[in-house]
Design a protein around this motif. Structure first.
Motif, short mmCIF file in Angstrom:
data_model
loop_
_atom_site.label_atom_id
_atom_site.label_comp_id
_atom_site.label_asym_id
_atom_site.label_seq_id
_atom_site.Cartn_x
_atom_site.Cartn_y
_atom_site.Cartn_z
N GLN A 101 0.85 -1.19 0.00
CA GLN A 101 0.00 0.00 0.00
C GLN A 101 0.89 1.24 0.00
O GLN A 101 1.92 1.26 0.67
N GLN A 103 0.76 5.67 -0.03
CA GLN A 103 0.08 6.96 0.00
C GLN A 103 0.88 7.92 -0.85
O GLN A 103 2.01 8.28 -0.52
N ASP A 274 -8.54 5.36 -2.20
CA ASP A 274 -8.97 6.64 -1.61
C ASP A 274 -8.36 7.77 -2.42
O ASP A 274 -7.20 7.69 -2.84
N THR A 288 -1.37 14.13 1.06
CA THR A 288 -1.70 12.90 0.33
C THR A 288 -2.74 13.19 -0.74
O THR A 288 -3.77 13.81 -0.48
N THR A 291 -4.46 7.09 -2.27
CA THR A 291 -3.91 5.90 -1.62
C THR A 291 -4.09 4.73 -2.55
O THR A 291 -5.22 4.43 -2.97
#
Length: 471
Positions: A101, A103, A274, A288, A291
């Motif tokens: 993952q 960001q 996201d 950010t 994501t």
């Protein structure tokens, strides 16, 4: 006269004899009467006892008949006590997280010039996520490039001297001297070859050698002239000029890097789960944008009790049941067991890694993790519904065992490993018994039962499965 007394004596004796005989007869009759009375009394007592026995038997039979009529047959389902492998299933509710993952954040502060709607979209590593406004950076970059060119020109001027004409003449003299040396050396080598073959005299060879020596002296003079002119410049001026060039180059490199940051790219391949900002928004450095999660492989992080975690090891198989997808069952593997314990609830975090190519598991969703521990071979196993525990957390309880006459009897048992819908029986049963699995709650001991047809078919099917027969 003498005969009369004798006759009287005989008569008296006969009378006495007769009286004695009558007494004996009377006694015999009395004895017979007593025996008859005793016999009659005995027979009467026997008849009375027989009548009482018959009445008692009839009473008991009537009671049994009444009991049978008032006690109905209960329909139940049953299962056979079998021997098989069983393992304890420990479960915990975990959270699904992507294995990879990222960001994605902006490295410069600017307005978002281009950025499509990316949520739930699959992106690949290197794909453009957003383009930031960079006109001011481009202008600064052009200015820095011009400053670098000016610095390099100043450095060249300091290095080569302040009079360009003299520098040009010195450089020309140096080049001419190098050409003359090259030509004199070639002439000397040709004449040396001719001299060795006897084509020319030694005098001519010496003349060529003299010309080569003169040419080399002229070259050394030209090089020393250029070197003297360079050394005659101020060393501090040259250092300052080089520092200005280096500073201008670094400033240009920094602006080029900032310009590259204006184009934001995806660092990994995955799904955008996201999106915080959209086209036209102003983004600050470090904020950010999106994501990205690679959910093709996920990790379920589940907290297990520290006593249970001690029985687990890396590599154990695990079953994952997503709470948002009832009926879906997936298998994974324990890949990490934390070395620390949560002091608040005494749990240890366990990671289960599994593939999710179909995308059935969602990021940050909940899933139940089940791991098998404490496996036992050849254990006595019954369905969990067959055991009525004394308490919810107790290991003792009762089962209703059906005998050959279809009468259910209560049997105390102790259970061991619990695994889903079956439990291990450690004491109380021998194996092969038939136990009630449905209808056993509050079933009195000694109740006549009737096995349902569905239970018979299920028991027969399980028998085929255990013996390996094909249907």
């Amino acid at each position: 006269m003498d005969e009369m007394p004798e006759e009287n004596g005989e008569v008296e004796r006969e009378i006495e004899t007769s009286e004695e005989s009558s007494v004996v007869v009377t006694r015999r009759w009395e004895s017979l009467a007593r025996r008859r009375r005793i016999l009659i009394i005995t027979v009467s007592l026997l008849l009375l006892l027989l009548i009482i026995a018959v009445l008692v038997w009839r009473s008991r039979k009537g009671a049994e008949t009444a009991s049978e009529e008032t006690s109905p047959v209960v329909s139940v389902r049953v299962a056979r006590v079998e021997r098989q492998t069983i393992a304890q299933q420990v479960t915990a509710l975990g959270t699904v997280v992507p294995r990879d993952q990222a960001q994605v954040s902006a490295k410069i502060s600017a307005q978002i010039k281009q950025m499509p709607l990316l949520k739930n979209r699959v992106v690949h590593a290197g794909d453009v996520i957003a383009v930031l406004e960079s006109s001011d950076l481009q202008a600064q970059r052009n200015e820095a490039a011009a400053a670098l060119g000016e610095s390099r020109a100043n450095q060249q001027s300091v290095t080569t001297g302040t009079i360009p004409q003299n520098n040009a003449q010195d450089q020309k003299a140096l080049r001419d001297a190098r050409a003359a040396v090259t030509n004199a050396r070639a002439t000397y080598e040709r004449r040396l070859a001719l001299y060795q073959r006897g084509g020319i005299s030694k005098k001519e060879l010496e003349a060529s050698q003299l010309e080569l020596t003169k040419a080399e002296d002229d070259l050394r003079l030209a090089e020393q002239t250029v070197a003297l002119r360079t050394r005659s410049l101020n060393p501090n001026d040259r250092a300052q000029a080089a520092a200005r060039v280096n500073q201008a180059a670094q400033h240009l490199g920094a602006l080029d890097a900032q310009l590259s940051y204006a184009t934001v790219r995806a660092p990994i391949t995955g799904v955008v789960i996201d999106q915080a900002l959209y086209e036209g928004s102003f983004v600050s450095s470090g904020t950010t944008l999106v994501t990205i999660a690679d959910i093709s492989q996920v990790i379920v992080k589940a907290p297990f009790a520290d006593t249970v975690a001690a029985q687990l090891k890396v590599g154990d198989a695990a079953t994952v049941l997503p709470t948002d997808a009832p009926g879906e069952q997936m298998t994974g593997q324990v890949t990490l067991i934390s070395r620390s314990v949560d002091p608040a609830n005494r749990t240890v975090e366990v990671w289960v890694t599994l593939g999710n190519e179909a995308g059935h598991l969602r990021a940050n969703a909940a899933a139940q993790v089940s791991v098998s521990t404490n496996a036992k071979q050849d254990a006595l196993v019954v369905p969990s519904s067959a055991v009525t525990l004394d308490a919810a957390n107790s290991n003792e309880g009762t089962v209703m065992v059906v005998d050959a006459t279809s009468v259910a009897h209560e049997q105390k048992v102790t259970i061991g490993v619990r695994s889903g819908d079956v439990v291990e029986i450690t004491s109380g049963l021998q194996g092969g018994e038939t136990v009630v699995t449905e209808g056993n709650y509050s079933l009195p001991d000694g109740t006549k039962v009737e096995v349902s047809e569905e239970s018979n078919s299920e028991e027969g099917g399980s028998g085929n499965k255990n013996t390996g027969d094909e249907p």
